[in-house]
Write an enzyme that holds these catalytic residues in place. Structure first.
Site, PDB file in Angstrom:
ATOM      1  N   THR A   8      49.479   3.136  30.087  1.00  0.00           N
ATOM      2  CA  THR A   8      48.785   3.099  31.626  1.00  0.00           C
ATOM      3  C   THR A   8      50.186   3.469  32.299  1.00  0.00           C
ATOM      4  O   THR A   8      51.060   4.592  31.960  1.00  0.00           O
ATOM      5  CB  THR A   8      49.438   1.396  32.162  1.00  0.00           C
ATOM      6  OG1 THR A   8      51.314   1.008  31.906  1.00  0.00           O
ATOM      7  CG2 THR A   8      48.962   0.492  30.816  1.00  0.00           C
ATOM      8  N   GLY A   9      49.176   4.565  33.395  1.00  0.00           N
ATOM      9  CA  GLY A   9      49.542   5.280  34.021  1.00  0.00           C
ATOM     10  C   GLY A   9      49.763   6.815  33.494  1.00  0.00           C
ATOM     11  O   GLY A   9      51.111   7.228  34.005  1.00  0.00           O
ATOM     12  N   ALA A  10      48.577   7.379  32.797  1.00  0.00           N
ATOM     13  CA  ALA A  10      48.680   7.924  32.265  1.00  0.00           C
ATOM     14  C   ALA A  10      48.665   9.951  32.857  1.00  0.00           C
ATOM     15  O   ALA A  10      48.204  10.198  32.025  1.00  0.00           O
ATOM     16  CB  ALA A  10      48.618   7.589  30.312  1.00  0.00           C
ATOM     17  N   SER A  12      49.778  11.124  35.396  1.00  0.00           N
ATOM     18  CA  SER A  12      50.843  12.411  35.393  1.00  0.00           C
ATOM     19  C   SER A  12      51.935  11.901  35.078  1.00  0.00           C
ATOM     20  O   SER A  12      52.127  10.874  34.421  1.00  0.00           O
ATOM     21  CB  SER A  12      50.686  12.094  37.519  1.00  0.00           C
ATOM     22  OG  SER A  12      50.241  11.091  38.067  1.00  0.00           O
ATOM     23  N   GLY A  13      52.761  12.748  35.423  1.00  0.00           N
ATOM     24  CA  GLY A  13      54.352  12.347  35.727  1.00  0.00           C
ATOM     25  C   GLY A  13      54.519  12.333  34.016  1.00  0.00           C
ATOM     26  O   GLY A  13      54.309  12.828  33.041  1.00  0.00           O
ATOM     27  N   GLY A  15      54.137   9.117  32.205  1.00  0.00           N
ATOM     28  CA  GLY A  15      52.863   9.258  31.099  1.00  0.00           C
ATOM     29  C   GLY A  15      52.174  10.457  30.580  1.00  0.00           C
ATOM     30  O   GLY A  15      51.784  10.264  29.411  1.00  0.00           O
ATOM     31  N   SER A 171      64.095   0.815  34.463  1.00  0.00           N
ATOM     32  CA  SER A 171      64.970   1.867  35.293  1.00  0.00           C
ATOM     33  C   SER A 171      66.094   1.467  34.776  1.00  0.00           C
ATOM     34  O   SER A 171      66.691   0.131  34.731  1.00  0.00           O
ATOM     35  CB  SER A 171      64.198   1.476  36.498  1.00  0.00           C
ATOM     36  OG  SER A 171      64.716   2.250  37.631  1.00  0.00           O
ATOM     37  N   TYR A 193      60.828  -3.794  43.770  1.00  0.00           N
ATOM     38  CA  TYR A 193      60.688  -2.311  42.960  1.00  0.00           C
ATOM     39  C   TYR A 193      62.191  -3.342  41.523  1.00  0.00           C
ATOM     40  O   TYR A 193      61.745  -3.113  40.447  1.00  0.00           O
ATOM     41  CB  TYR A 193      61.162  -0.902  43.016  1.00  0.00           C
ATOM     42  CG  TYR A 193      60.874  -0.014  42.291  1.00  0.00           C
ATOM     43  CD1 TYR A 193      59.405   0.892  41.012  1.00  0.00           C
ATOM     44  CD2 TYR A 193      62.099   0.453  41.367  1.00  0.00           C
ATOM     45  CE1 TYR A 193      59.430   1.407  40.297  1.00  0.00           C
ATOM     46  CE2 TYR A 193      61.954   1.513  40.157  1.00  0.00           C
ATOM     47  CZ  TYR A 193      60.759   1.755  39.815  1.00  0.00           C
ATOM     48  OH  TYR A 193      61.038   3.068  38.723  1.00  0.00           O
TER      49      TYR A 193
END
Length: 342
Positions: A8-10, A12-13, A15, A171, A193
């Site tokens: 998931t969230g692949a 950019s960055g 991922g 995190s 967060y």
């Protein structure tokens, strides 16, 4: 046997960097990019195919803040695949971060400067919002949507004779002080967060407690301090030249702390390392840290989590109850829609 990997969230960055590293390691795997923005997902797929022309890269629309989107994505996964080997939960948001400039510069010249950069402790607050499903947006995006996806895909993740791995991008900002079992969605606080990331640490332990005997293993990872869109979004008012000035400082800090991974490739180190491990050998009580030495060498190191089994079990039970509530609400809403408009 061909491995099936969903990230998931692949787009950019970290991922996208992870996907690149996975395809380099195993060109034959089936890779699914689960993203909210399909335009960006397509661009990411094209970039991956440029360097891995024969790779099998599929796209899946998934907005983890939306219950309907998660359920639709789960149905699509069940149609496409008959198993899942890895679920990388990398999607996450930190909306409307409020940066305390005075606290930042006070910390910059104090003994706590490195900790401040690595964890953002004391300098960040966020203003959360409510999703159309009535959930806190950060909680839904970072935690609950992923939890619901696991629940929907349990038959694929728990199959006799094989193992599956769920890997959470957590995190160093996951502080116990930001989380409360009486307010798991963090409706009353200013650090949603941090709360959501600490909750993912707790949930990972609970998943291991409930599903290890069925072949499902869960781990949490910290990518370190990485310059990504999320990082730049923390300081939207900072001019570009200030980031340029700060970068040499970040590189110097790496001399005394290994948590400043800085690049998405480096930040994906622990995520990639877990891909090559036997899940039975992993410790459910640690967070696997992506670290980079002063010489630029990447490595992974386990660090003990500040969690306990009772709290993780209590969170798991609360999430199950919330799941029942949102499913009932969704059914009621569907019944209220006239058949002609469905």
């Amino acid at each position: 046997m061909t491995k099936v990997v969903l990230v998931t969230g692949a787009n950019s960055g970290i991922g996208l960097a992870l996907c690149e590293r996975l395809l380099t390691e195993d060109p034959g795997l089936l890779l699914c990019l689960a993203c909210r923005n399909m335009g960006r997902a397509q661009a990411a797929r094209s970039a991956l195919l440029t360097s891995h022309a024969k790779a099998q890269v599929a796209l899946l629309q998934l907005d983890t803040s939306s219950i309907t989107s998660v359920l639709n994505a789960a149905r699509e996964v069940k149609l496409r695949y008959n198993r899942l080997d890895y679920l990388y939960f990398n999607a996450g948001i930190m909306p409307n971060p409020q940066f305390d400039v005075k606290a930042f510069f006070r910390g910059l010249f104090s003994s706590k400067a490195i900790t401040m950069f690595a964890t953002a402790e004391g300098i960040l607050k966020q203003e959360d919002s409510i999703t159309p499903d009535g959930l806190q947006q950060v909680f839904a995006t970072n935690l609950f949507g992923h939890f619901l996806l696991i629940r929907e895909l349990e038959p694929f993740l728990c199959q006799a004779g094989r193992t599956s791995q769920v890997i959470w991008s957590s995190s160093s900002n996951a502080h116990r002080s930001a989380f409360s079992l009486e307010d798991v969605q963090h409706q009353k606080g200013t650090q949603p967060y941090s709360s959501s990331k600490y909750a993912s640490d707790l949930l990972s332990l609970a998943l291991n407690t409930h599903f290890n005997k069925q072949g499902l293993y869960s781990s949490v990872v910290c990518p370190g301090f990485v310059m990504t869109n999320l990082t730049y979004g923390i300081l939207p008012s900072f001019p570009a030249f200030l980031w340029t000035l700060l970068m040499p400082v970040f590189w110097l800090i790496r001399v005394v702390t290994n948590t400043f991974t800085l690049t998405p490739y480096n930040g994906a180190e622990a995520l990639f390392w877990l891909f090559k491990q036997k899940p039975e050998s992993l410790d459910p009580q640690v967070k696997y840290m992506s670290l980079t030495s002063a010489l630029g060498n990447n490595y992974t190191e386990p660090r003990k989590l500040d969690i306990d089994e009772d709290m993780s079990e209590d969170l798991y039970e609360k999430l199950l109850l919330l799941e029942d509530e949102v499913r009932k609400k969704l059914k009621e809403n569907q019944k209220s829609i006239p058949a002609s408009s469905q």
